[in-house]
Design a protein around this motif. Structure first.
Motif, PDB file in Angstrom:
ATOM      1  N   SER A 155       0.832  -1.206   0.000  1.00  0.00           N
ATOM      2  CA  SER A 155       0.000   0.000   0.000  1.00  0.00           C
ATOM      3  C   SER A 155       0.864   1.252   0.000  1.00  0.00           C
ATOM      4  O   SER A 155       0.537   2.248  -0.660  1.00  0.00           O
ATOM      5  CB  SER A 155      -0.931  -0.010   1.209  1.00  0.00           C
ATOM      6  OG  SER A 155      -1.812  -1.117   1.133  1.00  0.00           O
ATOM      7  N   LEU A 156       1.986   1.204   0.734  1.00  0.00           N
ATOM      8  CA  LEU A 156       2.915   2.337   0.752  1.00  0.00           C
ATOM      9  C   LEU A 156       3.535   2.566  -0.619  1.00  0.00           C
ATOM     10  O   LEU A 156       3.722   3.700  -1.052  1.00  0.00           O
ATOM     11  CB  LEU A 156       4.041   2.085   1.769  1.00  0.00           C
ATOM     12  CG  LEU A 156       3.686   2.235   3.248  1.00  0.00           C
ATOM     13  CD1 LEU A 156       4.853   1.777   4.115  1.00  0.00           C
ATOM     14  CD2 LEU A 156       3.312   3.670   3.587  1.00  0.00           C
ATOM     15  N   GLU A 157       3.847   1.454  -1.310  1.00  0.00           N
ATOM     16  CA  GLU A 157       4.508   1.564  -2.608  1.00  0.00           C
ATOM     17  C   GLU A 157       3.625   2.234  -3.660  1.00  0.00           C
ATOM     18  O   GLU A 157       4.119   2.897  -4.562  1.00  0.00           O
ATOM     19  CB  GLU A 157       4.908   0.169  -3.104  1.00  0.00           C
ATOM     20  CG  GLU A 157       6.092  -0.420  -2.353  1.00  0.00           C
ATOM     21  CD  GLU A 157       6.294  -1.900  -2.638  1.00  0.00           C
ATOM     22  OE1 GLU A 157       7.028  -2.561  -1.891  1.00  0.00           O
ATOM     23  OE2 GLU A 157       5.698  -2.396  -3.622  1.00  0.00           O
ATOM     24  N   ASN A 158       2.317   2.020  -3.538  1.00  0.00           N
ATOM     25  CA  ASN A 158       1.402   2.589  -4.532  1.00  0.00           C
ATOM     26  C   ASN A 158       0.841   3.947  -4.131  1.00  0.00           C
ATOM     27  O   ASN A 158       0.175   4.609  -4.922  1.00  0.00           O
ATOM     28  CB  ASN A 158       0.251   1.611  -4.775  1.00  0.00           C
ATOM     29  CG  ASN A 158       0.710   0.414  -5.585  1.00  0.00           C
ATOM     30  OD1 ASN A 158       0.832   0.487  -6.796  1.00  0.00           O
ATOM     31  ND2 ASN A 158       1.021  -0.680  -4.913  1.00  0.00           N
ATOM     32  N   PHE A 191       3.145   4.030 -16.426  1.00  0.00           N
ATOM     33  CA  PHE A 191       3.157   2.850 -17.306  1.00  0.00           C
ATOM     34  C   PHE A 191       4.468   2.078 -17.152  1.00  0.00           C
ATOM     35  O   PHE A 191       4.483   0.853 -17.135  1.00  0.00           O
ATOM     36  CB  PHE A 191       2.969   3.261 -18.772  1.00  0.00           C
ATOM     37  CG  PHE A 191       1.547   3.575 -19.121  1.00  0.00           C
ATOM     38  CD1 PHE A 191       0.563   2.582 -19.066  1.00  0.00           C
ATOM     39  CD2 PHE A 191       1.156   4.854 -19.498  1.00  0.00           C
ATOM     40  CE1 PHE A 191      -0.757   2.859 -19.374  1.00  0.00           C
ATOM     41  CE2 PHE A 191      -0.167   5.147 -19.799  1.00  0.00           C
ATOM     42  CZ  PHE A 191      -1.121   4.141 -19.748  1.00  0.00           C
ATOM     43  N   PHE A 192       5.570   2.816 -17.024  1.00  0.00           N
ATOM     44  CA  PHE A 192       6.870   2.181 -16.819  1.00  0.00           C
ATOM     45  C   PHE A 192       6.884   1.406 -15.494  1.00  0.00           C
ATOM     46  O   PHE A 192       7.455   0.313 -15.402  1.00  0.00           O
ATOM     47  CB  PHE A 192       7.972   3.251 -16.854  1.00  0.00           C
ATOM     48  CG  PHE A 192       9.306   2.789 -16.345  1.00  0.00           C
ATOM     49  CD1 PHE A 192       9.932   1.672 -16.892  1.00  0.00           C
ATOM     50  CD2 PHE A 192       9.946   3.465 -15.316  1.00  0.00           C
ATOM     51  CE1 PHE A 192      11.170   1.247 -16.419  1.00  0.00           C
ATOM     52  CE2 PHE A 192      11.173   3.048 -14.839  1.00  0.00           C
ATOM     53  CZ  PHE A 192      11.779   1.932 -15.387  1.00  0.00           C
ATOM     54  N   ASN A 193       6.211   1.963 -14.474  1.00  0.00           N
ATOM     55  CA  ASN A 193       6.129   1.278 -13.194  1.00  0.00           C
ATOM     56  C   ASN A 193       5.358  -0.045 -13.330  1.00  0.00           C
ATOM     57  O   ASN A 193       5.734  -1.054 -12.730  1.00  0.00           O
ATOM     58  CB  ASN A 193       5.466   2.180 -12.147  1.00  0.00           C
ATOM     59  CG  ASN A 193       5.550   1.597 -10.745  1.00  0.00           C
ATOM     60  OD1 ASN A 193       6.634   1.300 -10.255  1.00  0.00           O
ATOM     61  ND2 ASN A 193       4.397   1.392 -10.125  1.00  0.00           N
ATOM     62  N   ASN A 238      14.108   0.472  -5.698  1.00  0.00           N
ATOM     63  CA  ASN A 238      14.841   1.743  -5.700  1.00  0.00           C
ATOM     64  C   ASN A 238      14.086   2.788  -6.517  1.00  0.00           C
ATOM     65  O   ASN A 238      14.031   3.963  -6.150  1.00  0.00           O
ATOM     66  CB  ASN A 238      16.259   1.551  -6.245  1.00  0.00           C
ATOM     67  CG  ASN A 238      17.065   2.838  -6.166  1.00  0.00           C
ATOM     68  OD1 ASN A 238      16.876   3.750  -6.956  1.00  0.00           O
ATOM     69  ND2 ASN A 238      17.951   2.929  -5.179  1.00  0.00           N
ATOM     70  N   SER A 239      13.474   2.358  -7.602  1.00  0.00           N
ATOM     71  CA  SER A 239      12.677   3.276  -8.426  1.00  0.00           C
ATOM     72  C   SER A 239      11.457   3.757  -7.646  1.00  0.00           C
ATOM     73  O   SER A 239      11.068   4.933  -7.756  1.00  0.00           O
ATOM     74  CB  SER A 239      12.256   2.586  -9.724  1.00  0.00           C
ATOM     75  OG  SER A 239      13.407   2.247 -10.483  1.00  0.00           O
ATOM     76  N   LEU A 240      10.853   2.862  -6.871  1.00  0.00           N
ATOM     77  CA  LEU A 240       9.701   3.253  -6.043  1.00  0.00           C
ATOM     78  C   LEU A 240      10.109   4.276  -4.984  1.00  0.00           C
ATOM     79  O   LEU A 240       9.376   5.217  -4.690  1.00  0.00           O
ATOM     80  CB  LEU A 240       9.105   2.024  -5.339  1.00  0.00           C
ATOM     81  CG  LEU A 240       8.282   1.072  -6.195  1.00  0.00           C
ATOM     82  CD1 LEU A 240       7.926  -0.174  -5.395  1.00  0.00           C
ATOM     83  CD2 LEU A 240       7.004   1.738  -6.705  1.00  0.00           C
ATOM     84  N   GLU A 241      11.303   4.069  -4.415  1.00  0.00           N
ATOM     85  CA  GLU A 241      11.750   4.954  -3.341  1.00  0.00           C
ATOM     86  C   GLU A 241      11.967   6.388  -3.817  1.00  0.00           C
ATOM     87  O   GLU A 241      11.774   7.335  -3.056  1.00  0.00           O
ATOM     88  CB  GLU A 241      13.065   4.421  -2.746  1.00  0.00           C
ATOM     89  CG  GLU A 241      12.878   3.175  -1.891  1.00  0.00           C
ATOM     90  CD  GLU A 241      14.191   2.491  -1.559  1.00  0.00           C
ATOM     91  OE1 GLU A 241      14.161   1.340  -1.104  1.00  0.00           O
ATOM     92  OE2 GLU A 241      15.252   3.113  -1.765  1.00  0.00           O
ATOM     93  N   LEU A 274      11.540   7.253   4.065  1.00  0.00           N
ATOM     94  CA  LEU A 274      11.049   7.148   2.689  1.00  0.00           C
ATOM     95  C   LEU A 274       9.554   6.816   2.668  1.00  0.00           C
ATOM     96  O   LEU A 274       8.799   7.337   1.846  1.00  0.00           O
ATOM     97  CB  LEU A 274      11.811   6.066   1.923  1.00  0.00           C
ATOM     98  CG  LEU A 274      13.237   6.398   1.471  1.00  0.00           C
ATOM     99  CD1 LEU A 274      13.909   5.156   0.910  1.00  0.00           C
ATOM    100  CD2 LEU A 274      13.248   7.522   0.435  1.00  0.00           C
ATOM    101  N   GLU A 275       9.138   5.941   3.583  1.00  0.00           N
ATOM    102  CA  GLU A 275       7.744   5.500   3.608  1.00  0.00           C
ATOM    103  C   GLU A 275       6.780   6.637   3.924  1.00  0.00           C
ATOM    104  O   GLU A 275       5.641   6.643   3.466  1.00  0.00           O
ATOM    105  CB  GLU A 275       7.576   4.377   4.639  1.00  0.00           C
ATOM    106  CG  GLU A 275       8.174   3.050   4.191  1.00  0.00           C
ATOM    107  CD  GLU A 275       8.262   2.032   5.319  1.00  0.00           C
ATOM    108  OE1 GLU A 275       8.993   1.033   5.167  1.00  0.00           O
ATOM    109  OE2 GLU A 275       7.613   2.240   6.346  1.00  0.00           O
TER     110      GLU A 275
END
Lengths: 169, 169, 169
Positions: A93-96, B47-49, B92-95, C94-95
């Motif tokens: 959920s955090l990631e999105n 979209f890349f995600n 890492n991309s999400l962060e 980060l979260e």
């Protein structure tokens, strides 16, 4: 429409002259009032995030998974899989979250009612995603929770539509 | 410039009077039309995600890394290091996603073309970051992918520049 | 207030007519000038994030925790708990970053000074959260760092207040 109310931004701290101020338009004058629903929906999600934090915190205590451990191993607790399901439900959920926030904040500028509705749908389906995942069976996240992707997709379509109408304006 | 088009926000749901409405300026009137490119660039990143999510999902199946496991261990698969490189490339991309979104959304208000260009550079370099990392050699993320930091730095400079010009206005 | 300055958005690329342009209001005219402080506070947080990245990078070298490993195990280094505290201090920051960014960007539209102040409080308490966590004792994050939640709560209240006043407008 002229910014004569007390909440106007161009107060004494502004360097603009008085005559300009009397005609100035502030951000509150151009935002649709329905944008308030966008903000309230996002606030609801933040409360939901606190709820998930509390659930993970409780599971930490219950299964004795100490900080800074994020995901437990068999060495930590025999219920490590259950604990990791709760933790992973929150983490996903955090990631999105940034994508959800972005699409609401931007798309809501043009379609505040549609985006608030989709956003509410996202909060509700995410709740079932988390509670379903927390059952300890990863498949539990999907029956209702899986529709969170659909809410995000709807928001994405609204944003692209908004972008195209802006460029063509 | 008066908001007489059908997409104006001050429709029947607004509490403002008709005479006010006829002169009202909406958010669509004050946003630069080039802001549409900002939104489209952000949509491209989303979209890349999804692409990265699919790659991680495929790797989960291929190496039999089951939910809720995030990073694999030797006990999961002998290719745990390769799987973890794919997973870490996505994570890492999400962060860094929230920082990218923030700088685009805000900086794009003043410099929509420059920020869209830098944003496009970020999407492209992040693609090489992920695919390079996914090779199984962490150093593979750097040759082209490492320049994603440069795109972010450029966006940060634009935002600070914008902030200073706002305060000095 | 008319958009006649050189930084106006409705330049030659705009499809609007000259007569319209001379009366147009741009986004820079409706944003409070104090919004610059919001952006500068967010930029400060981004620099702080780079600082945390560097600290984690140094700890990776010192304890020889190689990419793509996120959290170390006893097999990686005998100081795995200390390393994981540093890593977790960064990851927790980060979260919570997207929530902080959202509340600043939106709430700052109406209350830029209050939100900048709370935002500065967040950056400072997050610094102590990270350095306290990095001591290797998870409880070290709380004495000063724990107040970051209070700063976020303050920002949330401002945003809900803003939302209610928008809807009631």
């Amino acid at each position: 429409m002229w910014n004569t109310d007390k909440e106007g931004f161009l107060g004494p701290t502004s360097s603009r002259s008085q005559s300009e101020k009397s005609m100035a338009v502030g951000i509150l004058d151009v935002l649709p009032k329905e944008y308030g629903y966008i903000i309230l929906t996002l606030a609801a999600y933040i409360f939901f995030n606190v709820y998930m934090q509390i659930q993970v915190g409780r599971a930490r205590k219950k299964y004795n998974v100490l900080y800074p451990t994020l995901y437990a191993t068999e060495a930590d607790t025999k219920d490590y899989k259950l604990f990791n399901c709760i933790q992973r439900g929150h983490q996903n959920s955090l990631e999105n979250m940034p994508i959800f926030f972005l699409l609401m904040v931007v798309g809501g500028l043009k379609h505040p009612i549609i985006c608030s509705g989709l956003g509410l749908g996202y909060v509700v389906t995410r709740f079932f995603y988390f509670t379903g995942y927390s059952s300890g069976d990863p498949n539990g996240r999907l029956p209702i929770g899986g529709f969170n992707s659909l809410a995000l997709l709807g928001l994405l379509v609204v944003n692209i539509w908004f972008a195209v109408s802006l460029v063509r304006a």
